[in-house]
Scaffold this active site. Structure first.
Site, PDB file in Angstrom:
ATOM      1  N   GLU A  97     -43.744 -11.536 -29.748  1.00 58.54           N
ATOM      2  CA  GLU A  97     -43.124 -10.844 -30.881  1.00 58.54           C
ATOM      3  C   GLU A  97     -41.904 -10.085 -30.362  1.00 58.54           C
ATOM      4  O   GLU A  97     -42.036  -9.144 -29.584  1.00 58.54           O
ATOM      5  CB  GLU A  97     -44.135  -9.874 -31.508  1.00 58.54           C
ATOM      6  CG  GLU A  97     -43.597  -9.221 -32.765  1.00 58.54           C
ATOM      7  CD  GLU A  97     -44.555  -8.178 -33.341  1.00 58.54           C
ATOM      8  OE1 GLU A  97     -45.159  -7.412 -32.571  1.00 58.54           O
ATOM      9  OE2 GLU A  97     -44.677  -8.131 -34.573  1.00 58.54           O
ATOM     10  N   LYS A 120     -50.429  11.026 -38.356  1.00 61.52           N
ATOM     11  CA  LYS A 120     -49.609  11.053 -37.133  1.00 61.52           C
ATOM     12  C   LYS A 120     -48.504  10.009 -37.322  1.00 61.52           C
ATOM     13  O   LYS A 120     -48.700   8.817 -37.093  1.00 61.52           O
ATOM     14  CB  LYS A 120     -50.472  10.716 -35.917  1.00 61.52           C
ATOM     15  CG  LYS A 120     -49.987  11.285 -34.603  1.00 61.52           C
ATOM     16  CD  LYS A 120     -48.591  10.895 -34.188  1.00 61.52           C
ATOM     17  CE  LYS A 120     -48.512   9.528 -33.547  1.00 61.52           C
ATOM     18  NZ  LYS A 120     -47.091   9.116 -33.266  1.00 61.52           N
ATOM     19  N   GLU A 135     -53.743  -2.938 -38.557  1.00 65.15           N
ATOM     20  CA  GLU A 135     -52.674  -3.840 -39.024  1.00 65.15           C
ATOM     21  C   GLU A 135     -51.717  -4.018 -37.853  1.00 65.15           C
ATOM     22  O   GLU A 135     -50.998  -3.080 -37.486  1.00 65.15           O
ATOM     23  CB  GLU A 135     -51.923  -3.197 -40.204  1.00 65.15           C
ATOM     24  CG  GLU A 135     -52.727  -3.108 -41.470  1.00 65.15           C
ATOM     25  CD  GLU A 135     -52.834  -4.433 -42.207  1.00 65.15           C
ATOM     26  OE1 GLU A 135     -52.358  -5.456 -41.676  1.00 65.15           O
ATOM     27  OE2 GLU A 135     -53.406  -4.439 -43.298  1.00 65.15           O
TER      28      GLU A 135
HETATM   29  P1  NAD Z   1     -46.759   0.978 -31.470  1.00 65.11           P
HETATM   30  O1  NAD Z   1     -48.079   0.322 -31.313  1.00 65.11           O
HETATM   31  O2  NAD Z   1     -45.957   1.270 -30.275  1.00 65.11           O
HETATM   32  O3  NAD Z   1     -46.903   2.366 -32.246  1.00 65.11           O
HETATM   33  C1  NAD Z   1     -47.524   2.466 -33.509  1.00 65.11           C
HETATM   34  C2  NAD Z   1     -48.069   3.858 -33.687  1.00 65.11           C
HETATM   35  O4  NAD Z   1     -49.105   4.052 -32.737  1.00 65.11           O
HETATM   36  C3  NAD Z   1     -47.041   4.976 -33.445  1.00 65.11           C
HETATM   37  O5  NAD Z   1     -47.233   6.010 -34.399  1.00 65.11           O
HETATM   38  C4  NAD Z   1     -47.398   5.467 -32.057  1.00 65.11           C
HETATM   39  O6  NAD Z   1     -47.062   6.805 -31.832  1.00 65.11           O
HETATM   40  C5  NAD Z   1     -48.900   5.282 -32.059  1.00 65.11           C
HETATM   41  N1  NAD Z   1     -49.517   5.190 -30.735  1.00 65.11           N
HETATM   42  C6  NAD Z   1     -48.969   4.707 -29.592  1.00 65.11           C
HETATM   43  N2  NAD Z   1     -49.845   4.841 -28.573  1.00 65.11           N
HETATM   44  C7  NAD Z   1     -50.965   5.394 -29.081  1.00 65.11           C
HETATM   45  C8  NAD Z   1     -52.211   5.784 -28.525  1.00 65.11           C
HETATM   46  N3  NAD Z   1     -52.491   5.639 -27.229  1.00 65.11           N
HETATM   47  N4  NAD Z   1     -53.133   6.325 -29.346  1.00 65.11           N
HETATM   48  C9  NAD Z   1     -52.878   6.471 -30.666  1.00 65.11           C
HETATM   49  N5  NAD Z   1     -51.710   6.156 -31.241  1.00 65.11           N
HETATM   50  C10 NAD Z   1     -50.764   5.610 -30.465  1.00 65.11           C
HETATM   51  O7  NAD Z   1     -45.969   0.049 -32.487  1.00 65.11           O
HETATM   52  P2  NAD Z   1     -44.465   0.206 -32.958  1.00 65.11           P
HETATM   53  O8  NAD Z   1     -43.570  -0.292 -31.893  1.00 65.11           O
HETATM   54  O9  NAD Z   1     -44.270   1.572 -33.498  1.00 65.11           O
HETATM   55  O10 NAD Z   1     -44.450  -0.788 -34.202  1.00 65.11           O
HETATM   56  C11 NAD Z   1     -44.126  -2.130 -34.085  1.00 65.11           C
HETATM   57  C12 NAD Z   1     -45.390  -2.958 -34.108  1.00 65.11           C
HETATM   58  O11 NAD Z   1     -46.135  -2.699 -35.290  1.00 65.11           O
HETATM   59  C13 NAD Z   1     -45.089  -4.440 -34.139  1.00 65.11           C
HETATM   60  O12 NAD Z   1     -45.981  -5.103 -33.299  1.00 65.11           O
HETATM   61  C14 NAD Z   1     -45.347  -4.816 -35.590  1.00 65.11           C
HETATM   62  O13 NAD Z   1     -45.647  -6.165 -35.809  1.00 65.11           O
HETATM   63  C15 NAD Z   1     -46.483  -3.912 -35.931  1.00 65.11           C
HETATM   64  N6  NAD Z   1     -46.577  -3.739 -37.380  1.00 65.11           N
HETATM   65  C16 NAD Z   1     -47.636  -4.276 -38.042  1.00 65.11           C
HETATM   66  C17 NAD Z   1     -47.737  -4.159 -39.430  1.00 65.11           C
HETATM   67  C18 NAD Z   1     -48.878  -4.754 -40.185  1.00 65.11           C
HETATM   68  O14 NAD Z   1     -49.103  -4.335 -41.327  1.00 65.11           O
HETATM   69  N7  NAD Z   1     -49.623  -5.687 -39.635  1.00 65.11           N
HETATM   70  C19 NAD Z   1     -46.736  -3.463 -40.128  1.00 65.11           C
HETATM   71  C20 NAD Z   1     -45.669  -2.938 -39.418  1.00 65.11           C
HETATM   72  C21 NAD Z   1     -45.609  -3.060 -38.040  1.00 65.11           C
END
Ligand code: NAD
Length: 508
Positions: free
Chosen positions: A411, A205, A280
């Site tokens: 963040e 996804k 992550e």
């Molecule tokens: P997000 O949590 O909004 O979304 C991440 C993913 O989760 C997307 O594919 C989204 O569609 C999905 N998602 C959202 N709601 C969901 C639900 N209820 N059930 C299942 N899936 C769901 O994050 P974002 O804004 O896309 O990414 C930025 C964040 O990701 C930042 O906090 C960043 O630090 C983190 N990040 C962490 C790493 C790591 O390796 N630790 C790497 C990159 C980004």
């Protein structure tokens, strides 16, 4: 000729010019039209027929639309993956053959690296120079894990009498992979490569703002010997497709990258039926600059630390701690380096920072400029958007920050560094660890003892010394401590995360 905005970090910016000539070469895959998902080896629209629009964050022009998949699409994808898992055409094949197919995946990515890089740059705004570099690393991740299927040894276990005890490393079954838009292809590779190497089948996804590379990759995989149904892709929102995937009883494990808030929700839902989980999550990483550091190298490293990817990096070093005695000198050097961070068209080779990935994210990031000022921080550089077309933000440095301010705690996920100072190493360690996150850190010093002490005492999954953001394409483990995650990716640990260990005891 293309004009640039060489960021006068402290000045009001102009509209970043777009390299129209470079843009004439837009890959067909990103041009407006409806793209399809891949389920069970077939290209399909969402069952609902609905789509989600994409815009290029540099131009705000429309790009191709993606299917808005939902629970029914996820169910079909999970069934296809279950079928592919049970018919033994993947988990049951010679491990050497699984490795060979992973090498094929790497080769197909190398072959189409320019196209995939251009799609990514259009979709999420990262400079082409960086997405090209990224694709080379992505292929390398698949090559790294291609070596693992033949090395998944179990153990013989000491037993008494006429007993033989041994262990087997087995795949988990169907794994659901969900990740973010800020580096879609590497985030996927760090999950998919070990998951496939271990013999699992998958439902992907992708992030809704940047799904196009994943959809294109799924098409490219058709030219490899990967059996149908091993990799299924369902696009859509987190609330619809993502939620359906984490709730599906046919899924054995979720590999997730995203924000800490979403990660906690995924944890709660997936734990209800004890799915395996790797999370992550977010970060607010410290950069510690000691008085004895090479200050030019530290200024460059710190700028890269919070500006690379326009600050949209989980490991962004957004809390800068500078030793008191060098504070002013360091700020001067840092601002000079920030002035060289050219903001502009991702397709211009001189661009070092593209736009933020989406309008709502841009609005969130820029709202922190007012929050910083209200809380009493000084906007030493930047603090502005560029132009009125595209989501461009100036590299921003905040000084007079205290650890209790929101800009020091939250963040922001944009090109914003919050600078604070420290007196001695004890003070630096306390301040660096004063965060709910524990993803990464960098320390800048010429003193070996200082480097080792900070590396040991900073509570983060990765500590860099005299560098920042440097990742290996596979071999180094990458783990988030505290609220930055559970489990991790990279290294052999990832093979453990996508396998289970069975004990067998035989009475001889
Ligand atoms: P997000 O949590 O909004 O979304 C991440 C993913 O989760 C997307 O594919 C989204 O569609 C999905 N998602 C959202 N709601 C969901 C639900 N209820 N059930 C299942 N899936 C769901 O994050 P974002 O804004 O896309 O990414 C930025 C964040 O990701 C930042 O906090 C960043 O630090 C983190 N990040 C962490 C790493 C790591 O390796 N630790 C790497 C990159 C980004």
């Amino acid at each position: 000729m293309t004009e640039h905005v060489t960021t006068p970090a402290s000045a009001i910016g102009r509209v970043p010019p777009i390299a129209e000539a470079a843009r004439r070469d837009i890959p067909a895959f990103v041009r407006p039209g409806d793209r399809l998902m891949t389920i069970g080896g077939r290209r399909v629209p969402a069952v609902s027929g609905l789509t989600l629009a994409n815009v290029d964050p540099a131009t705000e022009e429309p790009l191709a639309s993606i299917p808005r998949g939902g629970a029914e699409d996820i169910d079909r994808a999970v069934r296809a993956a279950q079928q592919a898992f049970t018919d033994a055409s993947w988990a049951g094949i010679d491990p050497d053959e699984r490795g060979r197919i992973l090498f094929q995946i790497a080769a197909v990515i190398d072959e189409h690296a320019d196209e995939l890089a251009a799609i990514e740059s259009h979709n999420m705004g990262m400079p082409l120079m960086m997405t090209r570099h990224m694709m080379a690393g992505v292929a390398q991740i698949y090559r790294h894990y291609a070596g693992w299927p033949t090395k998944l040894y179990g153990h013989t276990v000491p037993t008494v009498g006429n007993r033989l005890g041994y262990t087997r490393k087995e795949p988990l079954g169907v794994v659901g992979l969900i990740w973010g838009w800020n580096g879609p292809m590497p985030q996927l590779a760090l999950k998919l490569a070990p998951a496939l190497a271990a013999g699992n089948t998958t439902v992907l996804k992708p992030p809704e703002w940047a799904s196009l590379t994943t959809l294109r990759l799924a098409e490219l995989l058709e030219s490899t010997d990967l059996p149908a149904g091993v990799v299924n892709v369902v696009t859509g929102t987190g609330a619809e497709a993502g939620e359906a995937l984490i709730r599906h009883p046919g899924v054995a494990k979720i590999g997730f990258t995203g924000s800490t808030a979403t990660g906690k929700h995924v944890h709660e839902v997936a734990s209800a039926d004890l799915k395996r989980l790797t999370l992550e999550l977010g970060g607010k990483s410290p950069i510690v600059i000691c008085a004895d550091a090479d200050l030019d190298a530290a200024a460059h490293g710190a700028a890269i630390g919070f500006l690379a990817g326009s600050g949209q990096a989980c490991t962004a070093g957004t809390r800068l701690f500078v030793q008191d005695s060098i504070r002013e000198e360091f700020i001067d050097r840092l601002v000079k380096v920030m002035d060289t961070f050219t903001v502009g068209d991702p397709f211009d080779p001189a661009t070092r920072m593209g736009p933020l990935a989406a309008r709502q994210h841009f609005e969130r990031v820029t709202s922190y400029f007012e929050i910083a000022a209200q809380d009493g921080a000084t906007i030493r550089a930047g603090g502005k958007r560029y132009g009125d077309r595209g989501f461009f933000v100036a590299p921003t440095l905040l000084t007079d920050v205290t650890p209790d301010m929101r800009v020091a705690k939250e963040e922001i996920f944009g090109p914003v560094g919050a600078l604070m100072s420290f007196t001695d190493l004890d003070d630096a360690i306390v301040k660096a660890n004063q965060t709910e996150y524990g993803l990464a850190a960098s320390v800048w010093t010429k003193d070996l003892s200082t480097a080792h002490r900070l590396a040991a005492e900073i509570d983060a999954g990765t500590v860099w010394v005299n560098t920042h953001h440097e990742m290996t394409s596979g071999p180094m483990p990458f783990h988030g401590f505290k609220q930055s995650g559970i489990g991790g990716e990279g290294g052999f640990e990832a093979m453990d995360a996508y396998t289970r260990t069975k004990a067998v005891l035989i009475a001889l």
